[in-house]
Design a protein around this motif. Structure first.
Motif, PDB file in Angstrom:
ATOM      1  N   THR A  29     -63.467  11.497 -40.036  1.00 24.72           N
ATOM      2  CA  THR A  29     -63.701  10.063 -39.848  1.00 24.72           C
ATOM      3  C   THR A  29     -65.170   9.709 -40.078  1.00 24.72           C
ATOM      4  O   THR A  29     -65.494   8.744 -40.786  1.00 24.72           O
ATOM      5  N   ALA A  45     -69.146  12.395 -31.530  1.00 18.96           N
ATOM      6  CA  ALA A  45     -68.652  13.293 -32.585  1.00 18.96           C
ATOM      7  C   ALA A  45     -68.506  12.552 -33.915  1.00 18.96           C
ATOM      8  O   ALA A  45     -68.835  13.096 -34.980  1.00 18.96           O
ATOM      9  N   VAL A  46     -68.029  11.312 -33.861  1.00 15.07           N
ATOM     10  CA  VAL A  46     -67.831  10.562 -35.101  1.00 15.07           C
ATOM     11  C   VAL A  46     -69.182  10.137 -35.691  1.00 15.07           C
ATOM     12  O   VAL A  46     -69.455  10.328 -36.880  1.00 15.07           O
ATOM     13  N   ASP A  57     -78.355   5.283 -30.134  1.00 15.99           N
ATOM     14  CA  ASP A  57     -77.516   5.706 -28.998  1.00 15.99           C
ATOM     15  C   ASP A  57     -78.368   5.696 -27.737  1.00 15.99           C
ATOM     16  O   ASP A  57     -79.530   6.096 -27.771  1.00 15.99           O
ATOM     17  N   PRO A  58     -77.797   5.237 -26.620  1.00 22.37           N
ATOM     18  CA  PRO A  58     -78.588   5.224 -25.385  1.00 22.37           C
ATOM     19  C   PRO A  58     -78.821   6.612 -24.787  1.00 22.37           C
ATOM     20  O   PRO A  58     -79.683   6.764 -23.925  1.00 22.37           O
ATOM     21  N   ARG A  94     -78.230  12.924 -27.240  1.00 19.87           N
ATOM     22  CA  ARG A  94     -77.488  12.660 -28.485  1.00 19.87           C
ATOM     23  C   ARG A  94     -78.431  12.197 -29.595  1.00 19.87           C
ATOM     24  O   ARG A  94     -78.260  12.553 -30.758  1.00 19.87           O
ATOM     25  N   THR A 151     -69.460   3.015 -34.352  1.00 17.64           N
ATOM     26  CA  THR A 151     -68.479   3.830 -33.627  1.00 17.64           C
ATOM     27  C   THR A 151     -68.337   3.377 -32.187  1.00 17.64           C
ATOM     28  O   THR A 151     -67.601   3.979 -31.418  1.00 17.64           O
ATOM     29  N   VAL A 175     -65.479   1.537 -37.323  1.00 16.19           N
ATOM     30  CA  VAL A 175     -64.729   2.769 -37.095  1.00 16.19           C
ATOM     31  C   VAL A 175     -64.274   2.880 -35.642  1.00 16.19           C
ATOM     32  O   VAL A 175     -63.213   3.419 -35.353  1.00 16.19           O
ATOM     33  N   LEU A 203     -62.733   2.351 -32.063  1.00 17.48           N
ATOM     34  CA  LEU A 203     -61.433   1.807 -31.656  1.00 17.48           C
ATOM     35  C   LEU A 203     -61.567   1.056 -30.342  1.00 17.48           C
ATOM     36  O   LEU A 203     -62.334   1.455 -29.480  1.00 17.48           O
ATOM     37  N   VAL A 211     -62.335   1.192 -41.222  1.00 16.47           N
ATOM     38  CA  VAL A 211     -62.125   2.492 -41.860  1.00 16.47           C
ATOM     39  C   VAL A 211     -61.319   3.376 -40.913  1.00 16.47           C
ATOM     40  O   VAL A 211     -61.702   3.585 -39.763  1.00 16.47           O
ATOM     41  N   GLU A 218     -59.817   7.149 -40.318  1.00 12.29           N
ATOM     42  CA  GLU A 218     -59.881   8.569 -40.697  1.00 12.29           C
ATOM     43  C   GLU A 218     -60.727   8.801 -41.957  1.00 12.29           C
ATOM     44  O   GLU A 218     -60.426   9.658 -42.796  1.00 12.29           O
TER      45      GLU A 218
HETATM   46  N1  LIG Z   1     -61.156   4.704 -37.083  1.00 13.83           N
HETATM   47  C1  LIG Z   1     -60.698   5.938 -36.906  1.00 13.83           C
HETATM   48  O1  LIG Z   1     -59.902   6.458 -37.705  1.00 13.83           O
HETATM   49  C2  LIG Z   1     -61.149   6.743 -35.749  1.00 13.83           C
HETATM   50  C3  LIG Z   1     -60.927   8.129 -35.715  1.00 13.83           C
HETATM   51  C4  LIG Z   1     -61.448   8.867 -34.653  1.00 13.83           C
HETATM   52  C5  LIG Z   1     -62.127   8.213 -33.627  1.00 13.83           C
HETATM   53  N2  LIG Z   1     -62.266   6.856 -33.688  1.00 13.83           N
HETATM   54  C6  LIG Z   1     -62.997   6.116 -32.659  1.00 13.83           C
HETATM   55  O2  LIG Z   1     -64.378   6.254 -32.932  1.00 13.83           O
HETATM   56  C7  LIG Z   1     -65.097   5.994 -31.727  1.00 13.83           C
HETATM   57  C8  LIG Z   1     -66.177   7.048 -31.526  1.00 13.83           C
HETATM   58  O3  LIG Z   1     -65.594   8.298 -31.222  1.00 13.83           O
HETATM   59  P1  LIG Z   1     -66.502   9.453 -30.587  1.00 13.83           P
HETATM   60  O4  LIG Z   1     -65.617  10.612 -30.350  1.00 13.83           O
HETATM   61  O5  LIG Z   1     -67.729   9.657 -31.408  1.00 13.83           O
HETATM   62  O6  LIG Z   1     -66.856   8.758 -29.189  1.00 13.83           O
HETATM   63  P2  LIG Z   1     -68.079   8.944 -28.200  1.00 13.83           P
HETATM   64  O7  LIG Z   1     -67.740   8.205 -26.967  1.00 13.83           O
HETATM   65  O8  LIG Z   1     -68.460  10.396 -28.094  1.00 13.83           O
HETATM   66  O9  LIG Z   1     -69.313   8.201 -28.960  1.00 13.83           O
HETATM   67  C9  LIG Z   1     -69.641   6.861 -28.764  1.00 13.83           C
HETATM   68  C10 LIG Z   1     -71.153   6.808 -28.606  1.00 13.83           C
HETATM   69  O10 LIG Z   1     -71.567   5.443 -28.541  1.00 13.83           O
HETATM   70  C11 LIG Z   1     -72.716   5.433 -27.706  1.00 13.83           C
HETATM   71  N3  LIG Z   1     -73.035   4.071 -27.274  1.00 13.83           N
HETATM   72  C12 LIG Z   1     -72.637   3.412 -26.153  1.00 13.83           C
HETATM   73  N4  LIG Z   1     -73.207   2.194 -26.120  1.00 13.83           N
HETATM   74  C13 LIG Z   1     -73.953   2.060 -27.241  1.00 13.83           C
HETATM   75  C14 LIG Z   1     -74.790   1.034 -27.761  1.00 13.83           C
HETATM   76  N5  LIG Z   1     -74.948  -0.135 -27.122  1.00 13.83           N
HETATM   77  N6  LIG Z   1     -75.418   1.254 -28.938  1.00 13.83           N
HETATM   78  C15 LIG Z   1     -75.267   2.424 -29.600  1.00 13.83           C
HETATM   79  N7  LIG Z   1     -74.494   3.447 -29.141  1.00 13.83           N
HETATM   80  C16 LIG Z   1     -73.853   3.253 -27.977  1.00 13.83           C
HETATM   81  C17 LIG Z   1     -72.337   6.378 -26.562  1.00 13.83           C
HETATM   82  O11 LIG Z   1     -73.472   6.821 -25.839  1.00 13.83           O
HETATM   83  C18 LIG Z   1     -71.657   7.509 -27.332  1.00 13.83           C
HETATM   84  O12 LIG Z   1     -72.570   8.552 -27.664  1.00 13.83           O
HETATM   85  C19 LIG Z   1     -64.043   5.918 -30.609  1.00 13.83           C
HETATM   86  O13 LIG Z   1     -63.770   4.547 -30.353  1.00 13.83           O
HETATM   87  C20 LIG Z   1     -62.846   6.593 -31.237  1.00 13.83           C
HETATM   88  O14 LIG Z   1     -61.647   6.179 -30.657  1.00 13.83           O
HETATM   89  C21 LIG Z   1     -61.819   6.121 -34.724  1.00 13.83           C
END
Ligand SMILES: NC(=O)c1ccc[n+]([C@@H]2O[C@H](COP(=O)([O-])OP(=O)(O)OC[C@H]3O[C@@H](n4cnc5c(N)ncnc54)[C@H](O)[C@@H]3O)[C@@H](O)[C@H]2O)c1
Length: 283
Positions: A90, A114-115, A135-136, A140, A178, A201, A203, A225, A227
């Motif tokens: 993704t 991770a994304v 990122d806060p 990370r 994300t 991306v 959700l 987008v 995946e």
């Molecule tokens: N579209 C897709 O196909 C798809 C596929 C996989 C995951 N996702 C979605 O992607 C998203 C991210 O997944 P992840 O595993 O990386 O999640 P995650 O929770 O590990 O990462 C989200 C990050 O956003 C940061 N954050 C929070 N507030 C913020 C701000 N104001 N400004 C900047 N960053 C901030 C958090 O500290 C965290 O590190 C989730 O919503 C997940 O469901 C979508």
């Protein structure tokens, strides 16, 4: 028998999206990946819900489908291969396949989970000249810098848009969100240069107020987008190639836990202390 595989999202293979090479937008995606309850599993005592994401794989054996079962060869550790099927494809694909930045362009990633961290690695592979991770969480941001971000930004208390415009010399060419936070989506759009594009991306965002005048006036593009626009049988082997060449250091994202430590892994995922927790099954 014995072929090493990773499992990913399922798709029907027959709808217009699948035929056009865009299986992430399969018209049956929700049914095939999110509803479970396929008839592959049964029990005299009643219905067994299974087949989530075309697999339901928290088990020693998993029933999956040819379209979402991807051979990975012997060259990659199973724990590093595991996240290729969702978060890594993704993030990397969100950059390489969807945004497709030209070398030297500026890209901002909002959220360094991770994304987002996969997106940072994707931006580095693409040869972006400026890569900003927002990122806060300090640890990370630090990992993002280690993985290729040229700049990191703590959004807390910052004028995020002004700082990004400054860092990118007038606005980013690309942004990838994300976080699914409406305020972040607004900032991401405001930090783009004219004709820039935002990939959504994350959700779970509720409806967001979009700055329509800004989008129109600057000719911005906004797209969702799924995946990473991946065609898994082609893109996952490509990702393994990047990993083998040291361009996708998955070992920096993954923390493994014994399956018995499911609760610990869950807690680490929830509190963010592990970027990508991976459960390992008993031998
Ligand atoms: N579209 C897709 O196909 C798809 C596929 C996989 C995951 N996702 C979605 O992607 C998203 C991210 O997944 P992840 O595993 O990386 O999640 P995650 O929770 O590990 O990462 C989200 C990050 O956003 C940061 N954050 C929070 N507030 C913020 C701000 N104001 N400004 C900047 N960053 C901030 C958090 O500290 C965290 O590190 C989730 O919503 C997940 O469901 C979508």
């Amino acid at each position: 028998m014995g072929t090493r595989v990773v499992l990913t999202f399922n798709s029907c293979g027959n709808c217009p999206s699948c035929v056009a090479g865009a299986p992430a937008y399969c018209v049956r995606s929700t049914t095939l990946n999110m509803r479970g309850g396929g008839d592959a599993l049964s029990h005299p005592g009643g219905v067994i819900i299974g087949d989530f994401f075309g697999q339901s794989s928290f088990s020693t054996y998993a029933l999956a489908h040819q379209r979402n079962t991807i051979p990975v060869g012997d060259g990659i550790d199973a724990a590093y291969a595991a996240p290729l099927g969702c978060s890594v494809q993704t993030g990397v694909g969100g950059v390489l396949n969807a945004l497709a930045p030209a070398p030297g362009q500026a890209l901002v990633v909002f959220g360094a989970g991770a994304v987002g961290l996969s997106a940072v690695m994707g931006a580095r592979i693409a040869g972006c000249g400026v890569i900003v991770a927002v990122d806060p969480k300090a640890e990370r941001r630090s990992l993002a810098a280690d993985l290729g971000a040229t700049h990191v930004l703590d959004p807390v208390g910052a004028n995020v848009v002004a700082e990004l415009v400054e860092i990118t010399g007038g606005g980013a060419d690309h942004a990838l969100d994300t976080t699914a936070l409406p305020s972040v989506l607004t900032d991401a759009l405001a930090a783009l240069r004219p004709r820039g594009q935002l990939a959504i991306v994350g959700l779970g965002a509720p409806t967001a107020d979009l700055p329509v005048g800004l989008i129109m006036g600057r000719g911005l593009r906004v797209r969702g987008v799924v995946e990473g626009d991946s065609v898994p049988h082609r893109f996952i082997p490509e990702l393994i190639g990047y990993h083998t060449r040291g361009e996708l250091p998955l070992e920096k994202l993954v923390t493994t836990y014994d399956f018995d430590d499911f609760g610990t892994a869950w807690d680490a995922a929830r509190d963010g202390s592990a970027i990508k927790p991976v459960l390992t099954m008993p031998a």
